[in-house]
Enzyme design. Structure first.
Site, PDB file in Angstrom:
ATOM      1  N   ASP A  83     -39.421  -7.094 -73.934  1.00 15.33           N
ATOM      2  CA  ASP A  83     -38.668  -8.203 -73.044  1.00 15.33           C
ATOM      3  C   ASP A  83     -38.974  -7.600 -71.623  1.00 15.33           C
ATOM      4  O   ASP A  83     -38.116  -6.719 -71.000  1.00 15.33           O
ATOM      5  CB  ASP A  83     -36.951  -7.987 -73.133  1.00 15.33           C
ATOM      6  CG  ASP A  83     -36.356  -8.944 -72.485  1.00 15.33           C
ATOM      7  OD1 ASP A  83     -36.618  -9.519 -71.442  1.00 15.33           O
ATOM      8  OD2 ASP A  83     -34.951  -8.802 -72.615  1.00 15.33           O
ATOM      9  N   LYS A 102     -35.555 -14.946 -63.267  1.00 14.37           N
ATOM     10  CA  LYS A 102     -35.476 -13.593 -62.092  1.00 14.37           C
ATOM     11  C   LYS A 102     -36.810 -13.501 -61.363  1.00 14.37           C
ATOM     12  O   LYS A 102     -36.595 -13.425 -60.171  1.00 14.37           O
ATOM     13  CB  LYS A 102     -35.635 -12.179 -63.163  1.00 14.37           C
ATOM     14  CG  LYS A 102     -34.379 -11.960 -63.614  1.00 14.37           C
ATOM     15  CD  LYS A 102     -33.762 -12.823 -64.969  1.00 14.37           C
ATOM     16  CE  LYS A 102     -32.245 -12.400 -65.334  1.00 14.37           C
ATOM     17  NZ  LYS A 102     -31.964 -12.030 -66.657  1.00 14.37           N
ATOM     18  N   TRP A 130     -28.945  -6.015 -72.945  1.00  9.04           N
ATOM     19  CA  TRP A 130     -30.009  -6.903 -73.518  1.00  9.04           C
ATOM     20  C   TRP A 130     -30.821  -6.276 -74.712  1.00  9.04           C
ATOM     21  O   TRP A 130     -30.966  -7.131 -75.543  1.00  9.04           O
ATOM     22  CB  TRP A 130     -31.126  -7.482 -72.383  1.00  9.04           C
ATOM     23  CG  TRP A 130     -30.343  -8.088 -71.260  1.00  9.04           C
ATOM     24  CD1 TRP A 130     -30.218  -7.520 -69.939  1.00  9.04           C
ATOM     25  CD2 TRP A 130     -29.413  -9.363 -71.369  1.00  9.04           C
ATOM     26  NE1 TRP A 130     -29.399  -8.557 -69.201  1.00  9.04           N
ATOM     27  CE2 TRP A 130     -29.146  -9.358 -69.943  1.00  9.04           C
ATOM     28  CE3 TRP A 130     -29.511 -10.208 -72.154  1.00  9.04           C
ATOM     29  CZ2 TRP A 130     -28.373 -10.723 -69.392  1.00  9.04           C
ATOM     30  CZ3 TRP A 130     -28.583 -11.314 -72.026  1.00  9.04           C
ATOM     31  CH2 TRP A 130     -28.103 -11.420 -70.663  1.00  9.04           C
TER      32      TRP A 130
END
Ligand SMILES: *Cc1c(COP(=O)(O)O)cnc(C)c1O
Length: 360
Positions: A172, A196, A102
């Site tokens: 993030d 999530k 990511w």
């Protein structure tokens, strides 16, 4: 009904209480005569829902007044572009720490809009650690420093935030937001895809310091400009209305459990149970060692591909699903977000013990 223990990295488990409440309110929310899904986002009823969601998030995360909360779409992946489009505008450069897929994607997207620089990377050891970071490694002229705080695929997280001086720190937090208290004032921007730890896929939460809004590049699409959403209370266009409503229920659930301090305690307890077992097992081994271990995503291996496959298959039959590791790491991964009950981890560990003795 037989609900499984779902160890998926995302979309992930939601608290059963939340799903029940949503089910109860599915056909009629309050006395509105309709489902939240059917409501106009411009209605009084819906405005009350989005306002309450923001208020609860502010309270639970202790978000300071000089930060805006935005409810957007497009996933965390859209933030990889929104961050540089809006922030890489003073000196046209930014620093990135590469701790996994990511972080790499964020860096690549950043490179399209200015001078993105890799400060440090842990690629040399399959991203199994967080690189040591010292203040002198960062460019004081950078428009921001970007980190991925919890690395969902590799199971690492920052034990401490890097000292980046006055440069805005962008994080993030897709796979760790709401898992423990954070000092929001240390960040310029926090962003997270909801699927999530916050709610269903389709909602992306952005928490941004106000002074960082309003400097987007000229060619920034209207929908990718933070100002558009800040000026319109996340209602420039239709927001992900149902996802925001579920987030409200999740936040109420967290509040009921005692807030983020309590969440952290429970999450540490769950993670310790699994790591302790892995550290003492002769068959299973955690792929991350030491202080960089994630509380949320725990990858592990047996060292033998056939045995890994057998474990994944048998665990699935026993009601523990989505334990297969990410295709880039192999092995297994247990994602144990807030909604995974302690009992789920206890039962998983018992299953693993049994599997180990049966396959020794
Ligand atoms: C899941 C995840 C993403 C991608 O999120 P999307 O909402 O699918 O774009 C980005 N970063 C991290 C850390 C993630 O866990």
């Amino acid at each position: 009904m037989s609900r499984v223990y779902n160890f998926s990295a995302g979309p992930a488990m939601l608290p059963e209480e939340v799903l029940r409440k949503a089910a109860d309110e599915m056909l009629e929310y309050g006395t509105s005569g309709q489902s939240v899904m059917e409501m106009s986002h411009r209605s009084k009823e819906y405005q009350a829902i989005i306002d309450a969601t923001e208020e609860k998030l502010r309270k639970i995360m202790e978000i300071p007044d000089n930060y805006k909360v935005l409810f957007l779409q497009g996933g965390a992946s859209s933030q990889f572009a929104m961050v540089p489009l809006n922030l890489m505008t003073k000196n046209g450069k930014a620093d990135y720490v590469i701790t996994g897929q990511w972080a790499t994607k964020a860096y690549k997207e950043g490179s399209r809009y200015g001078e993105a620089r890799v400060v440090a990377s842990s690629k040399d050891k399959t991203f199994s650690y967080i690189p040591e970071l010292t203040k002198d490694m960062f460019d004081p002229e950078a428009d921001y420093v970007h980190i991925c705080q919890n690395n969902t695929i590799y199971g690492t997280k920052y034990a401490a935030l890097p000292d980046v001086g006055d440069v805005p720190l962008i994080s993030d937090m897709s796979s760790c937001i709401l898992s423990e208290p954070v000092d929001v004032s240390k960040f310029g921007v926090i962003y997270a895809g909801a699927q999530k730890n916050m709610g269903p896929a389709g909602l992306t939460v952005v928490i941004i310091r106000e002074d960082l809004i309003g400097h987007a590049k000229d060619f920034t699409p209207t929908m990718f400009n933070y100002q558009t959403h800040a000026d319109n209370g996340s209602m420039f266009n239709t927001p992900p209305t149902y996802g925001i409503y579920i987030l409200k229920l999740v936040l109420e659930w967290i509040e009921g459990k005692g807030g983020l301090t309590a969440m952290k305690e429970i999450n540490e307890k769950k993670a310790a149970m699994l790591y302790d077992f892995l550290d003492n097992s002769k068959m299973f081994k955690a792929t991350v060692q030491g202080k960089d271990r994630s509380l949320m995503n725990i990858p592990f291996v047996t060292g033998k591909d056939e045995l890994d496959a057998k474990f994944v298959a048998e665990s699935k039959k026993a009601g523990f699903v989505n334990l297969k590791g990410h295709r880039s790491v192999g092995g297994m991964r247990a994602s144990i977000y807030n909604a995974m009950p302690v009992e789920g981890v206890e039962k998983l560990v018992a299953f693993m013990k049994n599997f180990e003795s049966e396959n020794a």
